[in-house]
Scaffold this active site. Structure first.
Site, PDB file in Angstrom:
ATOM      1  N   TYR A 153       0.620  -1.003  -0.375  1.00  0.00           N
ATOM      2  CA  TYR A 153      -0.357   0.267  -0.280  1.00  0.00           C
ATOM      3  C   TYR A 153       1.052   1.552  -0.031  1.00  0.00           C
ATOM      4  CZ  TYR A 153       0.154  -0.102   4.976  1.00  0.00           C
ATOM      5  OH  TYR A 153       1.559  -0.113   6.012  1.00  0.00           O
ATOM      6  N   HIS A 168       5.784  -1.158   1.363  1.00  0.00           N
ATOM      7  CA  HIS A 168       6.118  -0.219   0.429  1.00  0.00           C
ATOM      8  C   HIS A 168       6.314  -1.010  -1.303  1.00  0.00           C
ATOM      9  CE1 HIS A 168       3.761   1.706   3.348  1.00  0.00           C
ATOM     10  NE2 HIS A 168       5.065   1.391   3.842  1.00  0.00           N
TER      11      HIS A 168
END
Ligand code: C5P
Length: 322
Positions: A240, A288
């Site tokens: 994310y 990430h």
């Protein structure tokens, strides 16, 4: 005599396995680098209009009420960091409380002329970007990004600090605390850290109390995080948007001109920080997709939507007032 063919077969098998393993590793490597290459290429080939189709002005960057989150987005958002079994109704109750406690949340956010987004990369060290960063109207720093002892490279001005409970720190009275919530408990933490004190439930996610100006608190709309994930990062499963990438896209929505500093992994591929020394060399970029985020920031610069300062050029600050 009888066992000989068996030995040969075993040896052959070992060789075959070794060949297969090497082949697989090569294939995985090639497909990874070629997919990165093609992604890179296809992004480079997009014209301005195509590239900026990702930008959606209708998405509200900040939480402004209880209604700007669909069930679908809520279900995606609530599992980013935990397996919280919470309902949309519970989320709405929590947000209603926040709206009462923090008056700025429901206000229309200001629009800024020039903005600097300052990430925490060690490439800031020795950059002498401090004065240039401070010359912007809005300066958004994030998480634990330090100032003291690094003024020359990172500046001193902070108008906004983007953080989440795990990275929270006390702020002065003129800085906007901008919470980037990755779970309902982050919203609960914000409420309690400013009022009763945060009461640890399942785990300790943030400090008991936080000092900052209550009237300057802003909260990123979880729907905005979903928008950044879907539109800007192409929905990579298991990852994310990082706080930093979120800050860059937030600034695109809040400012006329955006300058980006302090982004980029170190030479080992880690998101280390300019104020820390590391023993471990395998931090990576957490949950990430660091490479894609960096590529996107580079492309934003290539399409002239942001100014991306990677390394210092000796003359860059020469025209700034002392
Ligand atoms: O590590 P932290 O999340 O506090 O850093 C803030 C942001 O700066 C990250 O979310 C990431 O987007 C960016 N960063 C980076 N390169 C680093 C460290 C951080 O791009 N070496």
């Amino acid at each position: 005599m009888i066992s000989c063919p068996v030995i040969i077969t075993k040896t052959k098998l070992k060789v075959l396995l070794a060949v297969l393993l090497t082949g697989t590793i090569t294939l995985v490597f090639l497909s990874y680098s070629s997919s990165k290459y093609f992604l890179d290429q296809s992004l480079r080939e997009e014209d301005d209009a195509e590239f900026m189709r990702r930008f959606d002005e209708s998405v509200e960057p900040f939480l402004s009420g209880t209604k700007n989150l669909s069930l679908e987005v809520f279900d995606w958002w609530k599992t980013l960091q935990t397996i919280e079994e919470q309902t949309l109704e519970y989320y709405q109750t929590v947000v209603e409380k926040l709206l009462k406690t923090f008056p700025a949340i429901s206000k229309r956010p200001e629009r800024w002329r020039t903005c600097a987004v300052v990430g925490n990369s060690p490439n800031l060290k020795g950059s002498h970007y401090g004065r240039l960063i401070d010359s912007h109207d809005m300066v958004m720093r994030m998480n634990r990004g330090q100032i003291k002892s690094y003024e020359e490279d990172v500046g001193t001005k902070t108008t906004h600090r983007l953080m989440y409970p795990e990275t929270a720190q006390n702020l002065d009275n003129i800085t906007h605390l901008v919470l980037s919530p990755y779970k309902i408990m982050d919203l609960v933490w914000l409420q309690q850290a400013f009022t009763t004190g945060y009461v640890k439930t399942i785990r300790n996610i943030g400090p008991y109390k936080i000092q900052a100006n209550k009237n300057l608190v802003m909260v990123v709309n979880p729907g905005f995080i979903a928008y950044v994930y879907h539109k800007w990062l192409g929905k990579r499963n298991g990852s994310y948007p990082s706080t930093g990438f979120l800050a860059v896209i937030l600034a695109l929505h809040m400012c006329e001109e955006v300058s980006v500093f302090g982004f980029g992994a170190d030479s080992d591929g880690n998101w280390s920080h300019y104020w820390e020394k590391y023993k471990r060399k395998n931090l990576g970029t957490g949950l990430h997709y660091g490479k894609l985020e960096y590529l996107m920031i580079e492309q934003l610069a290539a399409h002239k939507k942001i100014n991306f300062f990677k390394k210092s050029s000796p003359n860059i600050t020469k025209d700034l007032p002392m």
